[in-house]
Scaffold this motif. Structure first.
Motif, short mmCIF file in Angstrom:
data_model
loop_
_atom_site.label_atom_id
_atom_site.label_comp_id
_atom_site.label_asym_id
_atom_site.label_seq_id
_atom_site.Cartn_x
_atom_site.Cartn_y
_atom_site.Cartn_z
N HIS A 70 0.97 -1.71 0.11
CA HIS A 70 -0.14 0.22 -0.82
C HIS A 70 0.72 1.34 0.32
N ASP A 71 1.89 1.45 0.87
CA ASP A 71 2.39 2.44 0.94
C ASP A 71 3.58 2.65 -0.53
N LEU A 72 4.39 1.98 -1.20
CA LEU A 72 4.56 1.33 -1.53
C LEU A 72 4.11 2.00 -3.26
N ARG A 73 2.13 1.66 -3.24
CA ARG A 73 2.00 2.60 -4.30
C ARG A 73 1.87 3.75 -4.30
N ALA A 74 1.17 4.72 -2.47
CA ALA A 74 1.08 5.49 -2.94
C ALA A 74 2.55 6.43 -3.03
N HIS A 75 3.83 5.85 -2.54
CA HIS A 75 4.82 6.46 -2.82
C HIS A 75 4.79 6.55 -4.38
N CYS A 76 4.67 5.97 -5.90
CA CYS A 76 4.72 5.48 -6.49
C CYS A 76 4.08 6.50 -7.43
N ALA A 77 2.43 7.27 -6.81
CA ALA A 77 1.38 7.79 -7.42
C ALA A 77 1.68 9.46 -6.99
N THR A 78 2.54 9.37 -5.33
CA THR A 78 3.07 10.63 -5.76
C THR A 78 4.23 10.79 -5.79
N CYS A 79 4.96 10.28 -6.53
CA CYS A 79 6.50 10.45 -7.77
C CYS A 79 5.99 11.13 -9.20
N MET A 80 4.82 9.78 -9.42
CA MET A 80 4.44 10.20 -10.75
C MET A 80 3.90 11.99 -11.10
N PRO A 81 3.52 12.31 -10.05
CA PRO A 81 2.85 13.90 -10.60
C PRO A 81 4.79 14.85 -10.89
N GLU A 82 5.33 14.29 -9.59
CA GLU A 82 6.40 15.48 -9.75
C GLU A 82 7.72 15.58 -11.07
N THR A 83 7.08 13.89 -11.56
CA THR A 83 8.38 13.77 -13.05
C THR A 83 7.79 13.77 -13.98
N VAL A 84 6.77 13.58 -14.11
CA VAL A 84 5.21 13.72 -15.07
C VAL A 84 5.68 14.88 -16.12
N SER A 85 6.43 14.69 -17.30
CA SER A 85 6.33 16.35 -17.86
C SER A 85 5.71 15.64 -19.36
N GLY A 86 4.42 15.08 -19.09
CA GLY A 86 3.67 15.22 -20.70
C GLY A 86 3.30 13.68 -20.55
N SER A 87 3.21 12.59 -21.59
CA SER A 87 1.91 11.57 -21.66
C SER A 87 2.60 10.38 -21.20
N SER A 88 4.17 9.72 -20.56
CA SER A 88 4.70 9.01 -20.69
C SER A 88 5.87 9.15 -19.54
N LEU A 89 4.77 7.72 -18.68
CA LEU A 89 6.62 8.12 -17.59
C LEU A 89 7.13 6.67 -17.75
N SER A 90 8.64 6.41 -17.34
CA SER A 90 9.56 5.31 -17.34
C SER A 90 10.08 5.58 -15.89
N MET A 91 9.98 4.69 -15.21
CA MET A 91 10.25 4.74 -13.94
C MET A 91 10.70 3.67 -13.23
N PRO A 92 11.85 2.77 -13.12
CA PRO A 92 12.15 1.66 -12.42
C PRO A 92 11.98 1.65 -11.23
N CYS A 93 12.05 0.57 -10.35
CA CYS A 93 11.52 0.96 -9.11
C CYS A 93 12.34 -0.29 -8.71
N THR A 94 13.33 -0.24 -7.53
CA THR A 94 14.80 -2.14 -6.86
C THR A 94 13.61 -0.99 -5.75
N CYS A 95 12.73 -2.84 -5.68
CA CYS A 95 11.98 -2.24 -4.06
C CYS A 95 12.34 -4.19 -3.08
N SER A 96 12.14 -4.27 -2.17
CA SER A 96 12.32 -4.86 -0.71
C SER A 96 11.17 -4.99 -0.56
N PRO A 97 9.74 -5.64 -0.90
CA PRO A 97 7.92 -4.39 -0.35
C PRO A 97 8.22 -5.96 0.90
N THR A 98 6.75 -5.74 1.59
CA THR A 98 6.34 -7.08 2.07
C THR A 98 5.16 -6.74 2.16
#
Length: 384
Positions: free
Chosen positions: A241-269
Motif C-alpha cells: 500500500h505504501d509503495l503504491r502511494a509513494h509511486c503515485a506521489t512521485c508520478m505527478p512530480e516527474t511526468v512532463s508529458g504523457s508518458s513515464l518510465s520509472m524503474p523501481c528497486t524494492c524489497s516490499p512486504t
C-alpha cells in the motif's frame, strides 16, 4: 448504510467504497498490533460471521483497538483498501480505472504503427535503455508494464546492476526514476551512484582517503549527477500500500508529458501476515506486476536465490532457484541472473567478468559484461 460487501458478487459494494473513500485517512490505517481502526462518531464497522462488514449504532464509546482481527478479516479489509485506493488514484489522475475493450482491428493498426516506428531509420530504443548494448538489443529496453527481476546469490552485484539501470535511464537519458530501498540509506545510494559515474574508488569515498585526482573526477561529474531526475525513498514503508502511494506521489512530480518510465528497486512486504512465506512472496510478486501495469512503468525487483547454484559444479543459477515461490518466475516478464566465476574461484581466468543470464524473456541469452566492483558498476566489455 448497507453492507460493504455485495453478497452476490463477493466484491465491495458502492456504498462501502464511498464510505472507505470518505474516510481514507482514518479507515485505511491498520494499527501496528494488526487491528483495524474504523470509527465514525458513535457508528462502528464490525465484521459479521459471514465476512461482511456492517455499521451498527454503539451505545457507548467504542475503540477498534480493543477488537482483534484475524487474517481473513485483514485480507478482506486489504481488498477494500486496494479497491478504494485504485478508485481514488483513477479519479485524481483523470483516467478510467478499466478502459473499454479494443477491437482487434484497432489493435493491429496500432501494432503495425509501432513496428514501423521501431524499425524506421530514425527509430530509437522502444523501452528504457539499460546501458548495456547487448542486453538492449535482446530486450529492446525496459518496457512500461513490465516486471523485471534481478536475481543472484548474495554479494554478486544485484543492487549494483539495478543502480546501473537507474544511472542509464536517469543520468544518461534524463528519464525519471525512483529507487525504493529498505537496505541502503540515501547517502549510501548516493555514494554508489557517484562512484560509478565519476570512476572514483568506492572504498576511497567511504574511508575519506580520496586523492586530488579523485576530487577532480567527482567535481567534473557532480553537476550532471545532481541534475538527474532520480528520486530515492529509503523510508520504512511497511507494505505494498505504501509503495503504491509513494509511486503515485512521485508520478505527478516527474511526468512532463504523457508518458513515464520509472524503474523501481524494492524489497516490499505483503499487505498482511499470510499463512507462510510461499503465500507472501506470491502476493508480493502479483502486486508488483499489477502495480507496473496500473502505473504503466517498468518495475525492477531484486531477489536472492536459494542455495541451489552452490550444489552444482558450474554454480550457474536456474529459474527454479528463485527463493520461496514460483510466483516470481510466473509474474516476471524478464528474469536476469548474475553469475561471476571469480566469486567462487579467485584465480579464475574470467576474473573481472560477469554473466547476465536472461533466463526468461522470449529469446534468452547469456551476456558477458565487465564487473568493476571497486567502482560499484557493471560495464560493457567494449568499455574496459
Amino acid at each position: 448504510m448497507g453492507p460493504l460487501k455485495d453478497r452476490s458478487t463477493d466484491k465491495p459494494s458502492p456504498s462501502g467504497l464511498r464510505l472507505v473513500g470518505r474516510l481514507t485517512r482514518h479507515a485505511l490505517s491498520l494499527a501496528p498490533s494488526g487491528r483495524l481502526d474504523i470509527k465514525v462518531g458513535q457508528r462502528r464497522m464490525r465484521p459479521r460471521h459471514d465476512g461482511a462488514f456492517t455499521l451498527r449504532r454503539s451505545c457507548r464509546p467504542w475503540h477498534a483497538r480493543d477488537v482483534p482481527f484475524g487474517n481473513a478479516e485483514l485480507a478482506y479489509a486489504d481488498r477494500i483498501a486496494d479497491q478504494a485506493q485504485a478508485e481514488i488514484f483513477a479519479a485524481t489522475t483523470r483516467r478510467r480505472l478499466l478502459p473499454p475493450a479494443s477491437p482487434l482491428g484497432d489493435v493491429m493498426e496500432e501494432t503495425l504503427d509501432w513496428i514501423e516506428a521501431t524499425g524506421g531509420p530514425e527509430a530509437t530504443l522502444p523501452g528504457v535503455p539499460t546501458g548495456f548494448t547487448d542486453l538492449d538489443s535482446l530486450t529492446g529496453g525496459l518496457h512500461p508494464g513490465q516486471l523485471i527481476v534481478i536475481a543472484a546469490r548474495p554479494a554478486m552485484g544485484k543492487s549494483t546492476l539495478a543502480y546501473d539501470f537507474v544511472r542509464s535511464a536517469g543520468i544518461k537519458h534524463q528519464t525519471p526514476c525512483a529507487i525504493f530501498t529498505l537496505e541502503a540509506g540515501r547517502n549510501e545510494v548516493g555514494i554508489r551512484l557517484l562512484s560509478a559515474e565519476a570512476r572514483v574508488a568506492l572504498h576511497h569515498m567511504r574511508s575519506g582517503t580520496m586523492t586530488d585526482e579523485d576530487w577532480t573526477r567527482m567535481a567534473r561529474r557532480m553537476p550532471e549527477v545532481s541534475a538527474a531526475p532520480i528520486y530515492i525513498q529509503d523510508g520504512a514503508y511497511s507494505n505494498l500500500h505504501d509503495l503504491r502511494a509513494h509511486c503515485a506521489t512521485c508520478m505527478p512530480e516527474t511526468v512532463s508529458g504523457s508518458s513515464l518510465s520509472m524503474p523501481c528497486t524494492c524489497s516490499p512486504t505483503a499487505h498482511a501476515p499470510l499463512g507462510n512465506r510461499y503465500e507472501e512472496i506470491s502476493e508480493i510478486a502479483r502486486c508488483l506486476k499489477l502495480l507496473a501495469k496500473e502505473l504503466q512503468l517498468p518495475i525492477v525487483a531484486i531477489s536472492t536465490l536459494n542455495c541451489g547454484p552452490e550444489q552444482r559444479i558450474d554454480k550457474k543459477p536456474l529459474l527454479n532457484d528463485l527463493r520461496d515461490s514460483g510466483a516470481l518466475e510466473d509474474n516476471a516478464d524478464v528474469v536476469i541472473f548474475i553469475h561471476r566465476e571469480d566469486a567462487y574461484e579467485r584465480d579464475s581466468p574470467r576474473a573481472g567478468e560477469a554473466d547476465l543470464i536472461v533466463a526468461k524473456h522470449g529469446p534468452t541469452a547469456t551476456i558477458t559484461v565487465a564487473f568493476q566492483g571497486h567502482y560499484s558498476r557493471f560495464v560493457d566489455m567494449a568499455q574496459t
